[in-house]
Motif scaffolding. Structure first.
Motif, short mmCIF file in Angstrom:
data_model
loop_
_atom_site.label_atom_id
_atom_site.label_comp_id
_atom_site.label_asym_id
_atom_site.label_seq_id
_atom_site.Cartn_x
_atom_site.Cartn_y
_atom_site.Cartn_z
N LYS A 239 42.17 51.52 42.52
CA LYS A 239 42.85 50.39 43.43
C LYS A 239 44.09 50.62 43.49
N VAL A 240 45.09 50.81 42.41
CA VAL A 240 46.48 51.05 42.26
C VAL A 240 46.83 52.33 43.43
N SER A 243 46.55 51.64 46.83
CA SER A 243 47.49 50.64 47.42
C SER A 243 48.64 51.23 48.28
N LEU A 290 50.26 43.90 42.84
CA LEU A 290 49.24 44.80 42.94
C LEU A 290 47.84 43.85 42.83
N GLU A 291 46.83 44.35 43.41
CA GLU A 291 45.65 43.44 43.13
C GLU A 291 45.08 43.72 41.76
#
Ligand code: FAD
Length: 444
Positions: A239-240, A243, A290-291
């Motif tokens: 995910k990161v 991003s 970040l998520e």
């Protein structure tokens, strides 16, 4: 023989004779490897290194090369027993700053300059050095190159070899090979000097290195993130990475290692419960959102980031402090890491003699440092089983620490026979009499 070797060297180069000081050179950082040296020398110039090589060659003695002695595979100390005299050449006094080209962003330094000294020097002039690791105050530039060191920023900037522009190395016949004056772009045949990178001192003594610098990433955000498994840690990493923010570091520490860190280093717990894995993820940019899981801790503030990094940086020494610890440094493809981690856990749990095991390392490189205690320090049955598992996953038995004396028997697990054969031929071209680091990388 030992006395006459010392006598022949003493007029040419600084020698160390105090037995306590000699012991500090002949024992490695972890205390697992202790060898014997007849004499320790600390040359201050390339000329003194050449003179040392010539004396040792004439006397039939062998040379053990040592930088900061922070290596973790026993490659920096001599063998325990040998039927030849050993001269330990410490490069720590090769400390000159030979050239700093602030326009090109190239710095040329003596091999004994430490990583920390390079960082301080270049940061003061608006540059940075891409390689960083916890042993920065002791590890030398020569050692970084000889081991092709990795560290915490490989996912962003690569291993040491990506930062090397030129090398000066004293060969086994006393000649000096150098491309320090060559430009960055130089496609004129074999990159002969590059052979020293990762050769673990088996081909010659690196006396100076020209390094390529980077512009510093001024603002960064560091997150500490709890993860319930390796699988979920890798999902967070993906995910990161997607991003769009530049990833600067992605490290992990498992629960056993974190418990040791809290106990031994006396650090405050990060959460009420120690998670299965603690991730440290650093990205470029100030206060980057970040998520991430709600309980992730983040900061862009330098003091807070330094404090967070401590939880990861003390991991290796915390395990070392237990004494008689087995240390492995392995890598597999990131896509295999979750499955490998499960298999590793099952394997280590199946050995009754293993009292405690844990891992930490460089998540984004698929690189785990596996540590365990229980088996006697010279009982390698568990080490072998783990390395065989690594081979089954097509991994590497040494991701960044090198082979040294610790892993040489296992090299054929993951390196093809042809590689080893050609490697030995290269060794015999550079060092036909086996002068340098006998028993390191390949058995004598
Ligand atoms: C707390 C801690 C954290 C660490 N973290 C990392 C990490 O994240 N990544 C990583 O890759 N490593 C890590 N290391 C291992 C170690 O710091 C590196 O391998 C480092 O590059 C070794 O540098 P040194 O100067 O101490 O070399 P030494 O330990 O002295 O020597 C290592 C090898 O290089 C050879 N050598 C040294 N200098 C020369 C020279 N001038 N010419 C030819 N051969 C030479 C030696 O003969 C030996 O084989 C860590 C070690 C510690 C203690």
């Amino acid at each position: 023989m030992a006395g006459s070797l010392s006598q022949a060297l003493a007029p040419l180069v600084a020698t160390v004779s105090d037995p306590e000081v000699v012991f500090s050179y002949t024992t490695d950082w972890t205390g697992r490897f202790t060898g014997h040296a007849d004499v320790v020398v600390r040359p201050e110039s390339t000329e003194q290194v050449v003179a040392t090589v010539q004396v040792c060659l004439a006397a039939g003695a062998k040379i053990q090369i040592q930088g900061g002695n922070t290596g973790l595979v026993g490659g920096s100390v001599p063998p325990t027993k040998s039927d030849y005299a050993v001269c330990l050449v410490s490069t720590k006094s090769l400390t000159s700053i030979i050239d700093f080209d602030e326009i090109s962003g190239h710095i040329t330094v003596g091999a004994g300059v430490t990583l920390g000294q390079v960082q301080d020097l270049v940061r003061a002039k608006g540059w940075d050095f891409a390689v960083d690791l916890a042993a920065r105050e002791s590890a030398t530039v020569g050692g970084l190159v000889a081991t092709n060191a990795g560290g915490i920023r490989v996912c962003a900037f690569g291993m040491t070899k990506r930062s090397v522009v030129g090398i000066e190395m004293v060969l086994a016949d006393g000649r000096v090979m150098s491309n320090l004056k060559s430009p960055l772009k130089d496609n004129t045949g074999y990159a002969v000097e590059d052979i020293a990178i990762g050769a673990e001192g088996t081909l010659g003594i690196i006396t100076a290195v020209k390094l390529k610098l980077i512009r510093p990433v001024a603002e960064t955000t560091l997150y500490l993130i709890p993860a319930k498994s390796m699988k979920s840690a890798l999902e967070t990493l993906t995910k990161v990475q997607s991003s769009g923010h530049q990833l600067l570091a992605a490290e992990c520490v498992d629960a056993v290692s974190m418990q040791l860190i809290l106990d031994h280093a006396n650090f405050r717990p990060l959460w009420n419960e120690i998670p299965k894995l603690t991730l440290l993820i650093e990205v470029a940019g100030q206060n980057v959102d970040l998520e991430l899981p709600a309980d992730a801790l983040g900061s862009s503030e330098p003091a807070a980031k330094r404090n967070y990094w401590q939880y990861r940086e003390v991991a290796s020494d915390t395990w070392t402090a237990l004494g008689k610890v087995h240390k492995l440094d392995v890598s597999v493809a990131i896509s295999d890491l979750a499955e490998f981690d499960l298999s590793l856990h099952n394997l280590l749990s199946s050995f009754k003699g293993v009292e405690l095991f844990g891992a930490f390392g460089h998540l984004a490189d698929g690189n785990l440092h596996i540590e365990f205690v229980g088996p006697a320090i010279d009982d390698f049955a568990v080490d072998y089983a783990v390395l065989k598992l690594v081979a089954e996953f097509n991994g590497s038995i040494s991701a960044e620490h090198g082979i040294g004396r610790a892993k040489r028997e296992y090299l054929s697990l993951t390196r093809p026979a042809l590689d080893i054969e050609i490697g030995r031929q290269i060794k015999s071209v550079f060092d036909p009499t086996g002068l340098f680091n006998p028993g390191v990388l390949y058995a004598d």
